[in-house]
Design a protein around this motif. Structure first.
Motif, PDB file in Angstrom:
ATOM      1  N   PHE A 265       0.762  -1.316   0.185  1.00  0.00           N
ATOM      2  CA  PHE A 265      -0.106  -0.005   0.096  1.00  0.00           C
ATOM      3  C   PHE A 265       0.920   1.250  -0.058  1.00  0.00           C
ATOM      4  O   PHE A 265       0.264   2.334   0.222  1.00  0.00           O
ATOM      5  N   PHE A 266       2.114   1.271  -0.029  1.00  0.00           N
ATOM      6  CA  PHE A 266       3.007   2.106  -0.436  1.00  0.00           C
ATOM      7  C   PHE A 266       2.903   3.424   0.591  1.00  0.00           C
ATOM      8  O   PHE A 266       2.692   4.578   0.332  1.00  0.00           O
ATOM      9  N   GLY A 267       2.581   2.840   1.893  1.00  0.00           N
ATOM     10  CA  GLY A 267       2.590   4.032   3.018  1.00  0.00           C
ATOM     11  C   GLY A 267       1.206   4.592   3.158  1.00  0.00           C
ATOM     12  O   GLY A 267       0.807   5.525   3.900  1.00  0.00           O
ATOM     13  N   ASP A 268       0.269   4.235   2.429  1.00  0.00           N
ATOM     14  CA  ASP A 268      -1.267   4.632   2.427  1.00  0.00           C
ATOM     15  C   ASP A 268      -2.134   3.942   3.482  1.00  0.00           C
ATOM     16  O   ASP A 268      -2.456   2.795   3.074  1.00  0.00           O
ATOM     17  N   GLU A 269      -2.073   4.117   4.747  1.00  0.00           N
ATOM     18  CA  GLU A 269      -2.871   3.215   5.800  1.00  0.00           C
ATOM     19  C   GLU A 269      -4.157   3.483   5.558  1.00  0.00           C
ATOM     20  O   GLU A 269      -4.934   2.398   5.681  1.00  0.00           O
ATOM     21  N   ASN A 270      -4.986   4.489   4.920  1.00  0.00           N
ATOM     22  CA  ASN A 270      -6.275   4.741   4.636  1.00  0.00           C
ATOM     23  C   ASN A 270      -6.941   3.716   3.443  1.00  0.00           C
ATOM     24  O   ASN A 270      -7.817   2.798   4.059  1.00  0.00           O
ATOM     25  N   TYR A 271      -6.012   3.368   2.529  1.00  0.00           N
ATOM     26  CA  TYR A 271      -6.329   2.227   1.768  1.00  0.00           C
ATOM     27  C   TYR A 271      -5.841   0.944   2.117  1.00  0.00           C
ATOM     28  O   TYR A 271      -6.658   0.069   1.971  1.00  0.00           O
ATOM     29  N   MET A 374      -8.300  -8.395  -5.930  1.00  0.00           N
ATOM     30  CA  MET A 374      -7.224  -7.532  -5.269  1.00  0.00           C
ATOM     31  C   MET A 374      -7.580  -5.950  -5.146  1.00  0.00           C
ATOM     32  O   MET A 374      -8.265  -5.592  -5.998  1.00  0.00           O
ATOM     33  N   PRO A 375      -6.561  -5.306  -4.569  1.00  0.00           N
ATOM     34  CA  PRO A 375      -6.976  -3.822  -4.613  1.00  0.00           C
ATOM     35  C   PRO A 375      -6.746  -3.379  -6.047  1.00  0.00           C
ATOM     36  O   PRO A 375      -5.965  -3.693  -6.618  1.00  0.00           O
ATOM     37  N   THR A 376      -7.455  -2.259  -6.587  1.00  0.00           N
ATOM     38  CA  THR A 376      -7.269  -1.725  -7.851  1.00  0.00           C
ATOM     39  C   THR A 376      -5.886  -0.919  -7.751  1.00  0.00           C
ATOM     40  O   THR A 376      -5.129  -0.886  -8.584  1.00  0.00           O
ATOM     41  N   PRO A 390       7.462  11.339 -10.213  1.00  0.00           N
ATOM     42  CA  PRO A 390       6.647  10.831 -11.232  1.00  0.00           C
ATOM     43  C   PRO A 390       6.724   9.655 -11.730  1.00  0.00           C
ATOM     44  O   PRO A 390       5.940   8.674 -11.905  1.00  0.00           O
ATOM     45  N   ILE A 391       8.088   8.911 -11.873  1.00  0.00           N
ATOM     46  CA  ILE A 391       8.249   7.630 -12.394  1.00  0.00           C
ATOM     47  C   ILE A 391       8.017   6.565 -11.375  1.00  0.00           C
ATOM     48  O   ILE A 391       7.289   5.329 -11.620  1.00  0.00           O
ATOM     49  N   LYS A 392       8.651   6.971  -9.985  1.00  0.00           N
ATOM     50  CA  LYS A 392       8.504   5.698  -8.919  1.00  0.00           C
ATOM     51  C   LYS A 392       7.030   5.696  -8.708  1.00  0.00           C
ATOM     52  O   LYS A 392       6.464   4.422  -8.491  1.00  0.00           O
ATOM     53  N   HIS A 393       6.195   6.883  -8.407  1.00  0.00           N
ATOM     54  CA  HIS A 393       4.893   6.624  -7.945  1.00  0.00           C
ATOM     55  C   HIS A 393       4.003   5.983  -8.876  1.00  0.00           C
ATOM     56  O   HIS A 393       3.223   5.456  -8.771  1.00  0.00           O
ATOM     57  N   ASN A 394       4.158   6.228 -10.355  1.00  0.00           N
ATOM     58  CA  ASN A 394       3.432   5.776 -11.376  1.00  0.00           C
ATOM     59  C   ASN A 394       3.513   4.402 -11.493  1.00  0.00           C
ATOM     60  O   ASN A 394       2.760   3.333 -11.777  1.00  0.00           O
ATOM     61  N   SER A 395       4.890   3.864 -11.323  1.00  0.00           N
ATOM     62  CA  SER A 395       5.099   2.391 -11.060  1.00  0.00           C
ATOM     63  C   SER A 395       4.035   1.780  -9.984  1.00  0.00           C
ATOM     64  O   SER A 395       3.759   0.761 -10.117  1.00  0.00           O
ATOM     65  N   GLU A 396       4.253   2.506  -8.859  1.00  0.00           N
ATOM     66  CA  GLU A 396       3.519   1.961  -7.521  1.00  0.00           C
ATOM     67  C   GLU A 396       1.947   1.691  -8.082  1.00  0.00           C
ATOM     68  O   GLU A 396       1.259   0.984  -7.528  1.00  0.00           O
ATOM     69  N   LEU A 397       1.349   2.831  -8.936  1.00  0.00           N
ATOM     70  CA  LEU A 397       0.144   2.593  -9.145  1.00  0.00           C
ATOM     71  C   LEU A 397      -0.149   1.562 -10.031  1.00  0.00           C
ATOM     72  O   LEU A 397      -1.143   0.945 -10.049  1.00  0.00           O
ATOM     73  N   GLY A 398       0.649   1.056 -10.788  1.00  0.00           N
ATOM     74  CA  GLY A 398       0.543  -0.183 -11.436  1.00  0.00           C
ATOM     75  C   GLY A 398       0.800  -1.521 -10.691  1.00  0.00           C
ATOM     76  O   GLY A 398       0.705  -2.601 -11.725  1.00  0.00           O
ATOM     77  N   PHE A 399       1.291  -1.509  -9.621  1.00  0.00           N
ATOM     78  CA  PHE A 399       1.742  -2.892  -9.053  1.00  0.00           C
ATOM     79  C   PHE A 399       0.468  -4.020  -9.377  1.00  0.00           C
ATOM     80  O   PHE A 399       0.694  -5.132  -9.453  1.00  0.00           O
ATOM     81  N   TYR A 400      -0.813  -3.462  -9.107  1.00  0.00           N
ATOM     82  CA  TYR A 400      -2.104  -4.369  -9.054  1.00  0.00           C
ATOM     83  C   TYR A 400      -2.520  -4.688 -10.569  1.00  0.00           C
ATOM     84  O   TYR A 400      -3.620  -5.361 -10.565  1.00  0.00           O
TER      85      TYR A 400
END
Length: 602
Positions: A265-271, A374-376, A390-400
């Motif tokens: 969840f890359f640090g997102d406790e709410n998600y 799975m989580p979207t 931008p590159i790091k976080h975009n990659s994290e968005l595509g994990f699932y």
């Protein structure tokens, strides 16, 4: 505000409470309130809309399922006479005809409202990579909308369209759905024609659908889908994935979920909490069983999309600009696409071999379940956070999401809840190729467990009660003779992947005969509601793809019809023509075939 679902708009039209002209005027008025969201690249003027509205005058609303329904189009998809930019002014052109899917929707009565903002050349999952401005989340302007189909999602969530078209190569039809409280359908590749869509990765691209509910998503899919000779990747839809199967979800359901140790969840406790709450709710739902799966092979596939040679396909779409005017391309997009001209042919084959190895493992897991869940996305970033890395976080968005298109799978993103910050969260259901209606049906069931509003609206979306029936992936067959477990013809089931799921009896309405001839010796069941008895049988579950060859091998006078079981179910099973019992020995009193065969061996 007027509900924007298809059923609500049609009801208002039929009742005379609304006209397309009034609806469009209202959409234009409200669109001004959201200009700072950077939703549109081109919103159609009243003059540009007039031909579409006038075209409805001679169409009976009852005959056109999308009559007067407004929709938005991602600006990498062609609408006749309106420029397509793919998010780049220097790339733009004016198409002489609409994309096949757009034409299908207009023919069904839908009205195109405008062309929406996107991550340039559909390269990104966040919605900030556009010279037309970062598209902002429909719930909170400080957060990303998700991308690359950013404006398409936000327009529907804010009630400026009933549905929209996006595209999906790595999750662009799913991540924005999650972040804007929408259903996001990534169909099987080729189910929707890609003719008239600017490619990102042509071998992986799918046109996608954003909608307020699964009912709307299915209705749009039904009007949009068609086999198209103009698209090299177009495929004919098998009958088991027909629209009539929508809502016929199999119950109970077995869903595969990621082992908790592999979640990110890359640090997102709410998600993280939102997902945990979804799983907790499903664990207490009577009709659902959750089973952990190993996510590591899916993750390895996901890494291939951007770390492997598929970036060369993105290079092809923008090759001329890269070579003649590279400064015209958004900086982050250019940094991603430009190296696509470098991979050698042997690197592609090497990556394909690696993909093939993982694909077998992944698909074996997918097909063990009614769907993977799975989580979207693992985290919803602020725009400031996204621009900082931008590159790091975009990659994290595509994990699932990144693995789905590479494996030729289908997927549906489903909204489930809101975080403590009142931001949307959702999950994605994933199935094999052409599992679209099965996934939409499961998603429809989940909508009853996790009710959410229509986009950013206040009222919960209406529910349609739909029947639960057997899945269209398999068929249950009742056997009563040599096909019973351990007997001489049982191999005809096991070698087709058959699975014994029940040992039971028929209702008290059958007589059994030992037919003349053999070996193999064969029984015949005749229905007799007045003088019948219960007969011992087995129920075997066969893959639907194997059922035809199984039935084709059944000799006369036997055939497959519907048998009534003791618990009241009617299932396909072996029956006998009445003429077939001539010269046969009645063995009803023995209660079943095994008992008769035991008498033969004595």
């Amino acid at each position: 505000m007027q509900s924007m679902t298809i059923s609500a708009l049609r009801a208002a039209y039929i009742a005379g409470e609304l006209t397309p002209e009034k609806l469009i005027a209202n959409i234009h008025e409200r669109a001004e309130q959201f200009r700072d969201r950077n939703i549109w690249i081109h919103q159609l003027t009243i003059e540009e809309l007039t031909p579409f509205i006038e075209g409805l005058a001679h169409k009976n609303i009852e005959d056109y399922p999308l009559w007067g329904i407004p929709f938005a189009i991602k600006d990498n998809i062609d609408l006749i006479g309106i420029t397509t930019t793919a998010g780049c002014e220097e790339f733009k052109y004016t198409p002489e005809k609409s994309a096949t899917v757009v034409a299908n929707l207009i023919n069904a009565g839908a009205i195109p409202i405008g062309k929406t903002n996107l991550d340039q050349f559909a390269t990104g999952l966040n919605g900030t990579r556009s010279p037309f401005g970062a598209c902002k989340n429909s719930f909170d302007k400080n957060y990303i909308s998700g991308g690359s189909s950013s404006g398409s999602a936000v327009s529907v969530a804010l009630g400026l369209a009933t549905f929209s078209l996006g595209s999906d190569t790595a999750g662009s039809g799913r991540v924005p759905a999650c972040f804007n409280n929408l259903v996001g359908l990534k169909p099987s590749r080729g189910l929707l024609s890609a003719a008239g869509m600017v490619p990102a990765c042509k071998s992986l691209d799918c046109m996608s659908i954003f909608a307020l509910s699964t009912e709307d998503a299915n209705a749009v899919l039904s009007s949009a889908e068609s086999f198209d000779e103009a698209d090299e990747y177009s495929r004919k839809n098998p009958s088991a994935n027909n629209t009539r199967y929508f809502g016929r979800q199999k119950l109970p359901l077995t869903l595969g979920i990621i082992d908790p140790s592999q979640l990110k969840f890359f640090g997102d406790e709410n998600y993280q909490k939102a997902y945990a709450d979804v799983i907790e709710k499903l664990e207490t739902t009577e009709d659902i069983t959750l089973v952990h799966v190993d996510y590591s092979p899916f993750d390895e596939v996901a890494k291939l999309l951007y770390e492997g040679p598929w970036v060369a396909e993105r290079y092809l779409a923008a090759e001329e600009l890269i070579n003649t005017n590279p400064e015209a391309i958004f900086p982050v997009v250019r940094d991603i696409i430009a190296p696509g001209g470098e991979p050698k042919a042997h690197q592609l084959f090497s990556a394909q071999y690696k993909l093939q190895g993982f694909a077998r493992t992944c698909k074996d897991q997918v097909n063990k379940f009614d769907a993977l869940l799975m989580p979207t996305a693992g985290r919803l970033f602020t725009i400031e956070e996204m621009l900082a890395e931008p590159i790091k976080h975009n990659s994290e968005l595509g994990f699932y999401t990144n693995f789905v298109n590479l494996l030729d799978l289908s997927a549906v993103a489903v909204p489930t809840s809101f975080t403590e910050k009142n931001l949307p969260f959702g999950i994605t259901l994933i199935g094999d190729t052409f599992a679209d209606r099965a996934l939409l049906s499961i998603a429809n069931y989940l909508e009853t467990i996790f009710p959410t509003p229509e986009g950013t609206g206040k009222a919960d979306k209406p529910r349609m009660e739909l029947p639960a029936v057997a899945t269209n992936k398999t068929v249950d067959v009742v056997v009563c003779g040599a096909h019973l477990e351990g007997l001489s013809l049982n191999w005809q089931l096991t070698e087709r992947g058959g699975e014994l799921i029940d040992s039971t009896t028929t209702s008290k309405s059958y007589r059994m005969y030992a037919l003349a001839g053999g070996p193999p010796f064969r029984p015949g069941l005749i229905r007799d509601t007045e003088n019948g008895e219960e007969i011992i049988v087995e129920v075997w579950r066969l893959p639907i793809t194997e059922f035809g060859s199984f039935v084709a091998g059944i000799p006369a006078p036997l055939g497959i019809g519907k048998l009534e079981l003791a618990d009241g179910r009617w299932l396909p099973g072996f029956i006998c023509e009445f003429s077939g019992i001539e010269g046969a020995e009645e063995i009803t009193e023995l209660g079943g075939w095994r008992s008769y065969m035991n008498t033969k061996s004595q």
